[in-house]
Write a protein that holds these residues in place. Structure first.
Motif, PDB file in Angstrom:
ATOM      1  N   ARG A 211     -10.301  -6.114  -7.057  1.00 50.96           N
ATOM      2  CA  ARG A 211     -10.707  -5.795  -5.690  1.00 50.96           C
ATOM      3  C   ARG A 211     -10.405  -6.925  -4.708  1.00 50.96           C
ATOM      4  NH1 ARG A 211     -13.598  -2.464  -8.741  1.00 50.96           N
ATOM      5  NH2 ARG A 211     -14.298  -0.500  -7.906  1.00 50.96           N
ATOM      6  N   HIS A 212      -9.923  -8.049  -5.216  1.00 48.13           N
ATOM      7  CA  HIS A 212      -9.582  -9.200  -4.385  1.00 48.13           C
ATOM      8  C   HIS A 212      -8.094  -9.479  -4.501  1.00 48.13           C
ATOM      9  CE1 HIS A 212     -13.844 -10.007  -3.857  1.00 48.13           C
ATOM     10  NE2 HIS A 212     -13.980  -9.842  -5.166  1.00 48.13           N
ATOM     11  N   THR A 213      -7.488  -9.895  -3.403  1.00 42.13           N
ATOM     12  CA  THR A 213      -6.053 -10.164  -3.436  1.00 42.13           C
ATOM     13  C   THR A 213      -5.768 -11.329  -4.367  1.00 42.13           C
ATOM     14  OG1 THR A 213      -6.218 -11.624  -1.529  1.00 42.13           O
ATOM     15  CG2 THR A 213      -5.669  -9.310  -1.100  1.00 42.13           C
ATOM     16  N   GLY A 214      -4.666 -11.230  -5.071  1.00 42.54           N
ATOM     17  CA  GLY A 214      -4.261 -12.291  -5.978  1.00 42.54           C
ATOM     18  C   GLY A 214      -3.414 -11.755  -7.113  1.00 42.54           C
ATOM     19  N   TYR A 215      -3.159 -12.629  -8.076  1.00 39.55           N
ATOM     20  CA  TYR A 215      -2.303 -12.297  -9.206  1.00 39.55           C
ATOM     21  C   TYR A 215      -2.848 -11.121 -10.016  1.00 39.55           C
ATOM     22  CZ  TYR A 215      -0.440 -12.604 -13.918  1.00 39.55           C
ATOM     23  OH  TYR A 215       0.104 -12.294 -15.137  1.00 39.55           O
ATOM     24  N   LEU A 216      -4.146 -11.126 -10.282  1.00 39.56           N
ATOM     25  CA  LEU A 216      -4.715 -10.068 -11.129  1.00 39.56           C
ATOM     26  C   LEU A 216      -4.621  -8.705 -10.456  1.00 39.56           C
ATOM     27  CD1 LEU A 216      -7.767 -11.993 -12.571  1.00 39.56           C
ATOM     28  CD2 LEU A 216      -5.628 -11.442 -13.720  1.00 39.56           C
ATOM     29  N   ARG A 217      -4.766  -8.661  -9.147  1.00 38.31           N
ATOM     30  CA  ARG A 217      -4.628  -7.390  -8.428  1.00 38.31           C
ATOM     31  C   ARG A 217      -3.187  -6.886  -8.495  1.00 38.31           C
ATOM     32  NH1 ARG A 217      -6.796  -6.171  -2.388  1.00 38.31           N
ATOM     33  NH2 ARG A 217      -6.377  -3.950  -2.380  1.00 38.31           N
ATOM     34  N   SER A 218      -2.230  -7.789  -8.330  1.00 36.84           N
ATOM     35  CA  SER A 218      -0.828  -7.358  -8.402  1.00 36.84           C
ATOM     36  C   SER A 218      -0.459  -6.935  -9.825  1.00 36.84           C
ATOM     37  CB  SER A 218       0.101  -8.460  -7.896  1.00 36.84           C
ATOM     38  OG  SER A 218       0.004  -9.608  -8.688  1.00 36.84           O
ATOM     39  N   LEU A 219      -1.043  -7.598 -10.824  1.00 45.41           N
ATOM     40  CA  LEU A 219      -0.835  -7.192 -12.219  1.00 45.41           C
ATOM     41  C   LEU A 219      -1.382  -5.786 -12.447  1.00 45.41           C
ATOM     42  CD1 LEU A 219       0.036  -8.083 -15.128  1.00 45.41           C
ATOM     43  CD2 LEU A 219      -2.336  -8.804 -15.435  1.00 45.41           C
ATOM     44  N   TYR A 220      -2.570  -5.523 -11.915  1.00 44.99           N
ATOM     45  CA  TYR A 220      -3.186  -4.192 -12.027  1.00 44.99           C
ATOM     46  C   TYR A 220      -2.288  -3.133 -11.378  1.00 44.99           C
ATOM     47  CZ  TYR A 220      -6.455  -0.375 -11.106  1.00 44.99           C
ATOM     48  OH  TYR A 220      -7.059   0.854 -11.033  1.00 44.99           O
ATOM     49  N   HIS A 221      -1.847  -3.402 -10.164  1.00 42.48           N
ATOM     50  CA  HIS A 221      -1.004  -2.437  -9.453  1.00 42.48           C
ATOM     51  C   HIS A 221       0.287  -2.174 -10.219  1.00 42.48           C
ATOM     52  CE1 HIS A 221       1.037  -0.322  -6.255  1.00 42.48           C
ATOM     53  NE2 HIS A 221       2.042  -1.170  -6.366  1.00 42.48           N
ATOM     54  N   ARG A 222       0.882  -3.221 -10.741  1.00 44.70           N
ATOM     55  CA  ARG A 222       2.133  -3.089 -11.482  1.00 44.70           C
ATOM     56  C   ARG A 222       1.958  -2.187 -12.702  1.00 44.70           C
ATOM     57  NH1 ARG A 222       6.610  -6.866 -11.944  1.00 44.70           N
ATOM     58  NH2 ARG A 222       7.525  -6.765 -14.007  1.00 44.70           N
ATOM     59  N   HIS A 223       0.841  -2.369 -13.428  1.00 45.22           N
ATOM     60  CA  HIS A 223       0.633  -1.580 -14.642  1.00 45.22           C
ATOM     61  C   HIS A 223       0.143  -0.162 -14.351  1.00 45.22           C
ATOM     62  CE1 HIS A 223       1.630  -4.250 -17.956  1.00 45.22           C
ATOM     63  NE2 HIS A 223       1.353  -5.213 -17.104  1.00 45.22           N
ATOM     64  N   VAL A 224      -0.576   0.023 -13.259  1.00 42.50           N
ATOM     65  CA  VAL A 224      -0.953   1.391 -12.884  1.00 42.50           C
ATOM     66  C   VAL A 224       0.307   2.195 -12.587  1.00 42.50           C
ATOM     67  CG1 VAL A 224      -2.014   2.804 -11.083  1.00 42.50           C
ATOM     68  CG2 VAL A 224      -3.280   0.918 -12.058  1.00 42.50           C
TER      69      VAL A 224
ATOM     70  N   LEU B 256      -1.760 -17.704  -9.123  1.00 47.82           N
ATOM     71  CA  LEU B 256      -0.321 -17.531  -8.958  1.00 47.82           C
ATOM     72  C   LEU B 256       0.036 -16.813  -7.665  1.00 47.82           C
ATOM     73  CD1 LEU B 256       0.584 -16.561 -12.613  1.00 47.82           C
ATOM     74  CD2 LEU B 256       0.914 -18.765 -11.494  1.00 47.82           C
ATOM     75  N   GLY B 257      -0.915 -16.082  -7.106  1.00 48.46           N
ATOM     76  CA  GLY B 257      -0.676 -15.399  -5.833  1.00 48.46           C
ATOM     77  C   GLY B 257      -0.294 -13.952  -6.015  1.00 48.46           C
ATOM     78  N   GLU B 258      -0.549 -13.170  -4.960  1.00 49.23           N
ATOM     79  CA  GLU B 258      -0.282 -11.738  -5.056  1.00 49.23           C
ATOM     80  C   GLU B 258       1.192 -11.404  -5.019  1.00 49.23           C
ATOM     81  OE1 GLU B 258      -1.658  -9.414  -1.689  1.00 49.23           O
ATOM     82  OE2 GLU B 258      -1.803 -11.264  -0.547  1.00 49.23           O
ATOM     83  N   ASP B 259       2.035 -12.328  -4.572  1.00 52.08           N
ATOM     84  CA  ASP B 259       3.473 -12.068  -4.516  1.00 52.08           C
ATOM     85  C   ASP B 259       4.207 -12.649  -5.734  1.00 52.08           C
ATOM     86  OD1 ASP B 259       3.045 -14.686  -3.835  1.00 52.08           O
ATOM     87  OD2 ASP B 259       4.541 -14.719  -2.234  1.00 52.08           O
ATOM     88  N   TYR B 260       3.481 -12.952  -6.794  1.00 52.52           N
ATOM     89  CA  TYR B 260       4.075 -13.568  -7.979  1.00 52.52           C
ATOM     90  C   TYR B 260       5.191 -12.710  -8.571  1.00 52.52           C
ATOM     91  CZ  TYR B 260       4.558 -15.196 -12.775  1.00 52.52           C
ATOM     92  OH  TYR B 260       5.067 -15.628 -13.969  1.00 52.52           O
ATOM     93  N   PHE B 261       4.975 -11.434  -8.695  1.00 55.98           N
ATOM     94  CA  PHE B 261       5.965 -10.571  -9.344  1.00 55.98           C
ATOM     95  C   PHE B 261       7.177 -10.294  -8.463  1.00 55.98           C
ATOM     96  CE2 PHE B 261       2.062  -9.457 -11.669  1.00 55.98           C
ATOM     97  CZ  PHE B 261       2.479  -9.812 -12.932  1.00 55.98           C
TER      98      PHE B 261
END
Length: 155
Positions: A66-79, A119-124
């Protein structure tokens, strides 16, 4: 509360019991399953694992996405990889992936004593080499039948 429960389950020095983060994730039941036979990858379910640690990590993962960052982008990528936001199964698979990543992060923080570096939300999107990414996209457009010319952007 989640940190206290995690420390209560794995201890403050996990490297004494788990040589690697992978082994800790497997013990907790958050490592991905692997079932391969005759060179074919079949459905691999994850282990049952620690019944006290898993729910805590999954709940913490729901909070983390629910917070911007690496884990959120990881979640979005896998969804998106597993079927999109309309699929409940895709969301659950993605949240287990985030919980696994959190378990690996916890092991590294406790084992090495170094603080967590976001790592940041733009890591990927930024980790790839821009030149390789440009070539990949050009090749893809040409395969679709387009003629591509590249001009440098005006500075």
């Amino acid at each position: 509360m989640a940190a206290a429960q995690i420390l209560g389950e794995i201890g403050v020095a996990p490297q004494e019991f788990f040589a690697t983060a992978t082994k800790l994730a497997a013990w907790s039941g958050l490592a991905p399953g692997n079932h391969e036979s005759a060179g074919k990858r079949k459905s691999g379910r994850r282990r049952h694992g620690n019944q006290h640690l898993q729910p805590v990590l999954v709940e913490a993962a729901w909070s983390a996405v629910r917070h911007t960052g690496y884990l959120r982008s990881l979640y979005h990528r896998h969804v998106m990889k597993n079927g999109g936001y309309r699929s409940g199964v895709a969301k659950k698979k993605a949240i287990v992936t985030v919980a696994h990543a959190m378990m690996v992060i916890v092991w590294h923080v406790l084992a090495t004593g170094t603080p967590y570096h976001e790592l940041g939300e733009d890591y990927f999107t930024t980790r790839k080499d821009p030149e390789k990414e440009t070539q990949r996209l050009i090749t893809k457009l040409q395969a679709l039948g387009h003629k591509v010319t590249i001009e440098p952007a005006a500075a």
